[in-house]
Design a protein around this motif. Structure first.
Motif, PDB file in Angstrom:
ATOM      1  N   LEU A  73       0.908  -0.936  -0.114  1.00  0.00           N
ATOM      2  CA  LEU A  73       0.109   0.000   0.073  1.00  0.00           C
ATOM      3  C   LEU A  73       0.788   1.216  -0.017  1.00  0.00           C
ATOM      4  O   LEU A  73       1.888   1.368   0.965  1.00  0.00           O
ATOM      5  N   GLU A  74       0.624   2.294  -0.889  1.00  0.00           N
ATOM      6  CA  GLU A  74       1.121   3.539  -0.798  1.00  0.00           C
ATOM      7  C   GLU A  74       0.418   4.835  -0.970  1.00  0.00           C
ATOM      8  O   GLU A  74      -0.775   4.637  -1.780  1.00  0.00           O
ATOM      9  N   ILE A  75       0.624   5.561   0.145  1.00  0.00           N
ATOM     10  CA  ILE A  75      -0.215   6.605   0.144  1.00  0.00           C
ATOM     11  C   ILE A  75       0.781   8.027  -0.017  1.00  0.00           C
ATOM     12  O   ILE A  75       1.341   8.210   1.030  1.00  0.00           O
ATOM     13  N   PRO A  76       0.957   8.286  -1.229  1.00  0.00           N
ATOM     14  CA  PRO A  76       2.038   9.334  -1.304  1.00  0.00           C
ATOM     15  C   PRO A  76       1.777  10.780  -0.563  1.00  0.00           C
ATOM     16  O   PRO A  76       2.767  11.232  -0.129  1.00  0.00           O
ATOM     17  N   SER A  77       0.576  11.108  -0.374  1.00  0.00           N
ATOM     18  CA  SER A  77       0.473  12.484   0.544  1.00  0.00           C
ATOM     19  C   SER A  77       0.880  12.322   1.899  1.00  0.00           C
ATOM     20  O   SER A  77       1.254  13.382   2.682  1.00  0.00           O
ATOM     21  N   ILE A  78       1.084  10.916   2.447  1.00  0.00           N
ATOM     22  CA  ILE A  78       1.528  10.898   3.790  1.00  0.00           C
ATOM     23  C   ILE A  78       2.639  10.082   3.718  1.00  0.00           C
ATOM     24  O   ILE A  78       3.489   9.634   4.893  1.00  0.00           O
ATOM     25  N   HIS A  79       3.461   9.932   2.873  1.00  0.00           N
ATOM     26  CA  HIS A  79       4.675   9.398   2.672  1.00  0.00           C
ATOM     27  C   HIS A  79       4.758   7.688   3.159  1.00  0.00           C
ATOM     28  O   HIS A  79       5.764   7.428   3.934  1.00  0.00           O
TER      29      HIS A  79
END
Length: 198
Positions: A73-79
């Motif tokens: 899982l990747e969520i760029p906005s929270i690194h």
């Protein structure tokens, strides 16, 4: 009398030191398991379908069978970029994020993921409350990346399990963690907007 007070004082200090050290011990143990998990997944990824012997990896609490089907899982906005294990257990939650429902397929139905809030650093879902509507959530498998766009994030009661249900013909993702006090849950949801091949 004075010696007794000194002995009791020393005993309380020792008890305090033990109590303070317990969380650090568990964190140290979890970090070793996380490192072992990452090493095992890297070995499996580099094997190109060949058999892999994971017995050389110390502190690995998982078998190869348990690691098949792990996604990232990747969520760029929270690194955030973390592995998602296929089953939710207390042991698995202490090491990584987990799938809440069995036999889920990325890009289909409501793909649900749970994670502890964490009390230090940025592991697990500590920063999930910072994800806002419009942010992207990426689910990586070996073959594809599924891109979801967040459409809601709200605090719910632990009994509101309907957020995990599938909606006919709708591909979405639901991310769940606890509030800081642990009494309620934060549910972040998004809809699938695209799929990319690798």
């Amino acid at each position: 009398m004075k010696n007794t007070k000194i002995k009791v004082g020393i005993l309380f200090i020792l008890i305090g030191l033990v109590l303070i050290s317990i969380p650090f011990y568990y964190e140290w143990k979890q970090q070793k398991e996380v490192t072992a998990l990452e090493e095992a997944l890297a070995m499996i990824a580099n094997a190109d379908g060949e058999d892999v012997d994971l017995s050389s990896i110390d502190n690995l609490p998982f078998s190869k069978e348990e690691l098949d089907g792990v996604v990232e899982l990747e969520i760029p906005s929270i690194h955030l970029k973390q592995k998602v294990l296929t089953e939710t257990t207390n042991e698995n939650l202490s090491v990584a994020l987990t799938q809440m429902k069995p036999n889920q397929t990325p890009g289909k139905n409501n793909f649900t993921i749970a994670g502890h809030r964490g009390y230090r650093g940025d592991r697990h879902f500590r920063n999930l409350p910072e994800v806002v509507k419009g942010d992207e959530v990426l689910l990586h498998t070996k073959e594809q990346t599924f891109v979801y766009q967040v459409n809601s994030s709200e605090v719910i009661e632990p009994t509101e399990v309907q957020v995990l249900e599938d909606k006919k013909g709708q591909a979405e993702i639901t991310l769940i963690t606890c509030t800081i006090d642990g009494k309620e849950r934060i549910a972040t949801k998004g809809n699938l907007i695209s799929t990319k091949g690798k």
